[in-house]
Design a protein around this motif. Sequence first.
Motif, PDB file in Angstrom:
ATOM      1  N   THR A 380      72.382  45.534  60.797  1.00  0.00           N
ATOM      2  CA  THR A 380      73.342  44.872  61.674  1.00  0.00           C
ATOM      3  C   THR A 380      74.128  43.897  60.831  1.00  0.00           C
ATOM      4  OG1 THR A 380      71.932  42.973  62.272  1.00  0.00           O
ATOM      5  CG2 THR A 380      71.614  45.009  63.538  1.00  0.00           C
ATOM      6  N   ASN A 381      74.991  43.135  61.460  1.00  0.00           N
ATOM      7  CA  ASN A 381      75.737  42.123  60.716  1.00  0.00           C
ATOM      8  C   ASN A 381      74.828  41.011  60.209  1.00  0.00           C
ATOM      9  OD1 ASN A 381      78.144  43.467  61.113  1.00  0.00           O
ATOM     10  ND2 ASN A 381      78.642  42.336  62.996  1.00  0.00           N
ATOM     11  N   ASN A 382      73.639  40.902  60.782  1.00  0.00           N
ATOM     12  CA  ASN A 382      72.748  39.786  60.453  1.00  0.00           C
ATOM     13  C   ASN A 382      71.401  40.238  59.887  1.00  0.00           C
ATOM     14  OD1 ASN A 382      74.616  37.867  61.494  1.00  0.00           O
ATOM     15  ND2 ASN A 382      73.921  38.366  63.576  1.00  0.00           N
ATOM     16  N   LEU A 383      71.270  41.525  59.628  1.00  0.00           N
ATOM     17  CA  LEU A 383      69.971  42.035  59.187  1.00  0.00           C
ATOM     18  C   LEU A 383      70.182  43.090  58.108  1.00  0.00           C
ATOM     19  CD1 LEU A 383      67.059  41.393  60.045  1.00  0.00           C
ATOM     20  CD2 LEU A 383      67.130  43.441  61.501  1.00  0.00           C
ATOM     21  N   THR A 384      69.558  42.870  56.934  1.00  0.00           N
ATOM     22  CA  THR A 384      69.738  43.775  55.798  1.00  0.00           C
ATOM     23  C   THR A 384      68.374  44.259  55.317  1.00  0.00           C
ATOM     24  OG1 THR A 384      71.735  42.604  55.108  1.00  0.00           O
ATOM     25  CG2 THR A 384      70.680  44.035  53.479  1.00  0.00           C
ATOM     26  N   LEU A 385      68.319  45.561  55.046  1.00  0.00           N
ATOM     27  CA  LEU A 385      67.120  46.175  54.484  1.00  0.00           C
ATOM     28  C   LEU A 385      67.359  46.427  53.001  1.00  0.00           C
ATOM     29  CD1 LEU A 385      64.319  47.489  54.872  1.00  0.00           C
ATOM     30  CD2 LEU A 385      65.514  49.649  55.314  1.00  0.00           C
ATOM     31  N   TYR A 386      66.414  45.957  52.178  1.00  0.00           N
ATOM     32  CA  TYR A 386      66.510  46.123  50.731  1.00  0.00           C
ATOM     33  C   TYR A 386      65.390  47.053  50.251  1.00  0.00           C
ATOM     34  CZ  TYR A 386      69.463  41.935  50.793  1.00  0.00           C
ATOM     35  OH  TYR A 386      70.469  41.023  51.042  1.00  0.00           O
ATOM     36  N   SER A 387      65.734  47.899  49.311  1.00  0.00           N
ATOM     37  CA  SER A 387      64.739  48.733  48.640  1.00  0.00           C
ATOM     38  C   SER A 387      64.937  48.593  47.136  1.00  0.00           C
ATOM     39  CB  SER A 387      64.890  50.197  49.051  1.00  0.00           C
ATOM     40  OG  SER A 387      64.066  51.029  48.240  1.00  0.00           O
ATOM     41  N   GLN A 388      63.845  48.377  46.434  1.00  0.00           N
ATOM     42  CA  GLN A 388      63.910  48.243  44.979  1.00  0.00           C
ATOM     43  C   GLN A 388      62.839  49.138  44.372  1.00  0.00           C
ATOM     44  OE1 GLN A 388      63.185  44.274  43.200  1.00  0.00           O
ATOM     45  NE2 GLN A 388      65.108  44.608  42.113  1.00  0.00           N
ATOM     46  N   THR A 389      63.269  50.112  43.604  1.00  0.00           N
ATOM     47  CA  THR A 389      62.370  51.066  42.963  1.00  0.00           C
ATOM     48  C   THR A 389      62.542  50.949  41.460  1.00  0.00           C
ATOM     49  OG1 THR A 389      62.671  52.577  44.826  1.00  0.00           O
ATOM     50  CG2 THR A 389      61.659  53.479  42.830  1.00  0.00           C
ATOM     51  N   ASN A 470      72.540  32.732  62.463  1.00  0.00           N
ATOM     52  CA  ASN A 470      73.277  31.472  62.520  1.00  0.00           C
ATOM     53  C   ASN A 470      72.688  30.489  63.524  1.00  0.00           C
ATOM     54  OD1 ASN A 470      75.281  32.340  60.644  1.00  0.00           O
ATOM     55  ND2 ASN A 470      76.231  33.559  62.295  1.00  0.00           N
ATOM     56  N   ASP A 471      71.474  30.749  63.985  1.00  0.00           N
ATOM     57  CA  ASP A 471      70.897  29.896  65.030  1.00  0.00           C
ATOM     58  C   ASP A 471      69.820  28.962  64.492  1.00  0.00           C
ATOM     59  OD1 ASP A 471      69.017  31.758  64.413  1.00  0.00           O
ATOM     60  OD2 ASP A 471      68.690  32.472  66.471  1.00  0.00           O
ATOM     61  N   GLY A 472      69.827  28.693  63.167  1.00  0.00           N
ATOM     62  CA  GLY A 472      68.866  27.759  62.604  1.00  0.00           C
ATOM     63  C   GLY A 472      67.549  28.379  62.214  1.00  0.00           C
ATOM     64  N   PHE A 473      67.465  29.705  62.266  1.00  0.00           N
ATOM     65  CA  PHE A 473      66.233  30.367  61.875  1.00  0.00           C
ATOM     66  C   PHE A 473      66.570  31.638  61.098  1.00  0.00           C
ATOM     67  CE2 PHE A 473      63.134  33.771  62.670  1.00  0.00           C
ATOM     68  CZ  PHE A 473      61.996  33.190  62.152  1.00  0.00           C
ATOM     69  N   ASN A 474      65.862  31.836  59.964  1.00  0.00           N
ATOM     70  CA  ASN A 474      66.002  33.063  59.184  1.00  0.00           C
ATOM     71  C   ASN A 474      64.649  33.464  58.632  1.00  0.00           C
ATOM     72  OD1 ASN A 474      68.847  34.212  58.794  1.00  0.00           O
ATOM     73  ND2 ASN A 474      69.198  31.990  58.588  1.00  0.00           N
ATOM     74  N   PHE A 561      54.277  40.369  52.648  1.00  0.00           N
ATOM     75  CA  PHE A 561      54.636  38.961  52.548  1.00  0.00           C
ATOM     76  C   PHE A 561      55.771  38.651  53.510  1.00  0.00           C
ATOM     77  CE2 PHE A 561      57.075  41.350  49.442  1.00  0.00           C
ATOM     78  CZ  PHE A 561      58.367  40.906  49.627  1.00  0.00           C
ATOM     79  N   GLY A 562      55.932  37.381  53.756  1.00  0.00           N
ATOM     80  CA  GLY A 562      57.024  36.933  54.597  1.00  0.00           C
ATOM     81  C   GLY A 562      57.287  35.462  54.423  1.00  0.00           C
ATOM     82  N   GLU A 563      58.552  35.092  54.583  1.00  0.00           N
ATOM     83  CA  GLU A 563      58.942  33.687  54.581  1.00  0.00           C
ATOM     84  C   GLU A 563      59.853  33.434  55.769  1.00  0.00           C
ATOM     85  OE1 GLU A 563      58.656  31.614  50.243  1.00  0.00           O
ATOM     86  OE2 GLU A 563      60.635  32.185  50.946  1.00  0.00           O
ATOM     87  N   THR A 564      59.714  32.259  56.329  1.00  0.00           N
ATOM     88  CA  THR A 564      60.593  31.840  57.425  1.00  0.00           C
ATOM     89  C   THR A 564      61.264  30.531  57.037  1.00  0.00           C
ATOM     90  OG1 THR A 564      58.818  30.616  58.538  1.00  0.00           O
ATOM     91  CG2 THR A 564      59.134  32.931  59.152  1.00  0.00           C
ATOM     92  N   TYR A 565      62.492  30.367  57.533  1.00  0.00           N
ATOM     93  CA  TYR A 565      63.299  29.194  57.203  1.00  0.00           C
ATOM     94  C   TYR A 565      63.792  28.606  58.526  1.00  0.00           C
ATOM     95  CZ  TYR A 565      63.267  32.110  53.028  1.00  0.00           C
ATOM     96  OH  TYR A 565      62.879  32.922  51.984  1.00  0.00           O
ATOM     97  N   TRP A 566      63.239  27.436  58.881  1.00  0.00           N
ATOM     98  CA  TRP A 566      63.538  26.800  60.166  1.00  0.00           C
ATOM     99  C   TRP A 566      64.386  25.558  59.918  1.00  0.00           C
ATOM    100  CZ3 TRP A 566      61.100  28.622  64.778  1.00  0.00           C
ATOM    101  CH2 TRP A 566      60.111  29.594  64.584  1.00  0.00           C
TER     102      TRP A 566
END
Length: 987
Positions: A380-389, A470-474, A561-566
């Motif tokens: 979407t405009n706000n969600l990107t999937l990355y693949s690294q091989t 853009n709502d203060g959370f990523n 793994f995961g990280e959140t940014y509030w």
Amino acid sequence: MATTARIRARLALSASATALLMTSAPALAQTQAPSATMVDDIIVTAQKREQSVQDVPIAVTALSAEALSMRQIDGGSELLRAVPNVTFSKSNFSMYNFSIRGVGTKAVSASSDPAVAVSFNNTPLIRNRLFEQEYLDVNRVEVLRGPQGTLYGRNATGGVVNMFPNLPTFKSEGFVTGELGNHDSLRGQAMANIPIGDTFAIRGAFGFTQRDGFDYNSFNDTRVNDRDLYTTRLSARWEPTERFRANFIWEHFEEDDNRSRTGKQLCTTDPGPTRIGSTDVPMSYTQAQLSQGCLPGSLYSDAAYGAPNGASFGPVRLLGTGPSLGVDLNWNPINLIPLGFDPYKGVVQSRNLREISTSFDPVFRAKNDVFQVNLEFDLTNNLTLYSQTAYAKDDYYASQDYARYVSNPTFTDSNYVYDFFGDLVPSTATPGGIYTDPQLGPSDRILSVDLSQSDNRQWYQEFRLQSKLNDGFNFSLGANYLDFKSQDDYYVFNNLFSLIAEYFYNFKYLPNGGLGTHPCDDQEPGECVYVDPNPLNQINGEGHNYFRSKNVVHTRSWAVFGETYWDLRPNLRLTTGLRYTEDRKDTTPYPSQLLLGANRDGTSAPATGGYARRGYYALPDIKQKWSALTGRIVLDWTPELTFTDDTLIYASLSRGYKGGGTNPPRMDLNPKVVQYQPLSGTFDPEYVTAFEIGTKNTLMEGKLRLNANAFYYDYKDYQVSQIVDRISLNENFDAKIWGLELETVFRPTPTFQIDANLGYLNTRLADGSRSIDVMNRTQGNPDWVTLRPWIQVPSNCIAPRDLAEQVLNSPFGPSMAVFALSALCSGSSRFGTFNPELNSSLPFWQWYGFEYDPLKQAPNAGRGFDADLSGNSLPNSPEWTANIGAQYTWFLGNWDLTVRGDYYRQADSYFRIYNTEYDRLKGWDNLNLSVSLRDAQRGLTLQAYVKNVFDDAPIVDAFTNSDDTGLTTNVFTLDPRIIAVRLTKSF
């Protein structure tokens, strides 16, 4: 006092250069000078998302391509000059130690991992050549300090070094660079970027370096430690839609020269005691039995430039006692080496650390390929999937003289040997005093050469889902998998080994009565030791006439793994990260087989204690598994302050993890023949829990950048090794670390800039930490002595002084005392502990009227007394590191003239955990100067530079070799003064 005066002089020179730049500026500055004075910003991906380096709540140093060029940082080994609390040195075998805040790689094992993760474009590479090859078409280098337990995961207890190459752009561009320098240096680089339509582009880069050797081999009258290497990189970019992006990278590195893995080998000669307690030790060969080869003296003393007591070497002692070639005309027995002979007696080395003396010049070959495919898809405009091989392949081959100094002529001339009737019975062993080794060739001296060889393959796959809300959370969620296979082989060839195998274990009497040898094959009856008949560059790897440590390791690791940014408030952010890692390591142990043989049916016999006459068999796999939960929590605040333009204050708590492993296998000896001192076969993972506070500030309308931080580490199971029984024995210790760091850039005018970094580091091993120091096994206890064992037992031991005196005072004679002293180290049933299953005669200790079992009656089974390490500093952890650089630019019409100087200083440190005078590394400094003339319109840049202006050769690290080679010390130093001129044309 002299050292202090020299440091002051250098500081004064650096300060004078800076003052000259500042005072001369008005006279040469032109009206065309730009007005911008803001310090350049760098966009980094330390959190795997694009951010200004000043907005990342991590201690990270980012160096752009321009910054690397101006500082003349041509490769990873020179990053220590730009990053606080960083040290670097090559290691003794095939890798290196890049240490951040005292956390590095001091564990030497094929199954050990680096503590600082090294990444290429965000792909971690367990084995790589990024610290040997030179930077080529680099976008930037990021050095993250502290545990990175979430996004980078395993093997990042110290931090991360991430090198980012330039990727293709949709713009035609390129450059060509040529450089000439002293040491007949010739370097060149070129790049071409070609867009093909609006959606596809390719980029190619090539670089090479050729130069003569930095070091001089006085024996061969040759220059060694040269360079002949090149790097090729091809990359492609494809963006068929706005939502999909892909790039491919292939990089190939190759080197074929005589690069030296290590520098000079030092030794403070140990002559052996002339008195034990109240008993004299009159005979030289008995004194040698009580000598460890080298003493633990300072590496900076004149005495350190000697050679070990060669008479103490097990092979020398063995060949000096038999088998006898015959007699001389006076009926005195003649052996292959004279009894008590010291082949290194009187050998003194040059004080020049860049001069060695050897009959064998180094050989160095390396090939490395990295293939990487990166995909990005905007769901979407706000969600990107990355693949690294990524797939990486690394092959390595390096050989050099083991000692790097030359012995005296050593061998007996077997042409002049007589029988008891006075008849000449010449032998084929050492005619003319020359022995011909199948690998090393003919020589009248001791030849010893090592070979470090590795073959590595790695697959890596990572998927990551990342938001741009853009709502203060990523958030960033991901998973990755790593599959790494490696085989590392380390060989030591010595013509004494081959001589023993042929003429001690495989000897036969010739028809004329002389001594000869027979081959060890499947048809040969009885016990024998296989000798590889092939030259060094064609060995079959099955010989028992050389030492081989074969290590096969398969590592598999997966993680989520995961990280959140509030954004708790507009100026307050909370970052939380968590990672679960599971590691599996399967190690196939292959016991070393030096001078081990067996009967034809594979049974062990008393002569050697081995189970195979030829080849290296595998023991059952050692399967290890660990899981770890790591991560971080960070609170960062961006307050509005009246005295700064922009401020970030952060506090973080993080945890990092690095897997454990197996110690390399020792010899697989029959315990009925040779009793071994016990050693651990594995070592534990290490963990770092870190608390850090820091601030990043921009002041004076962007003219000043000032970053500072303080940190505290709780370090569990720190991994460090030393050579024991010819293997790298890895041990674990707890430690505490704390320190401070400061980085600043000040640009008061558009033409003048000062940048500096400062690091303070305090490292302390935990109370109660203990380990056996191989350089001082008795720890000064007068009731115990250090002894050389029989040849099958590689490590020295300690024994009660009163028993050693009893042996020396015995009526059996000095030659028998040599065997009896060996028996106190266990050794074989012939010369040690009695085994009624194999020997019905009395053992030596009963001959001398006492019973002694070192495995039960001596400290640590006879290995030695523990040294108290409480409060000792970690290796390669100087308290202070500092660098200051200054540059000034004059604008002369279309040309920009920039002069720059960089001064680096590192305080004293230690290269081992024991922190003795022997371990001390003196502080050292380094000054570099450069001048750059650039015409941006024409794309021309002319640079001239001098590295290591004062041509210093400090000892930056050291490595202690094994007991059976005399506890010599390999040292590492800096490159000498380099002067070069470089011309670049961009288009």
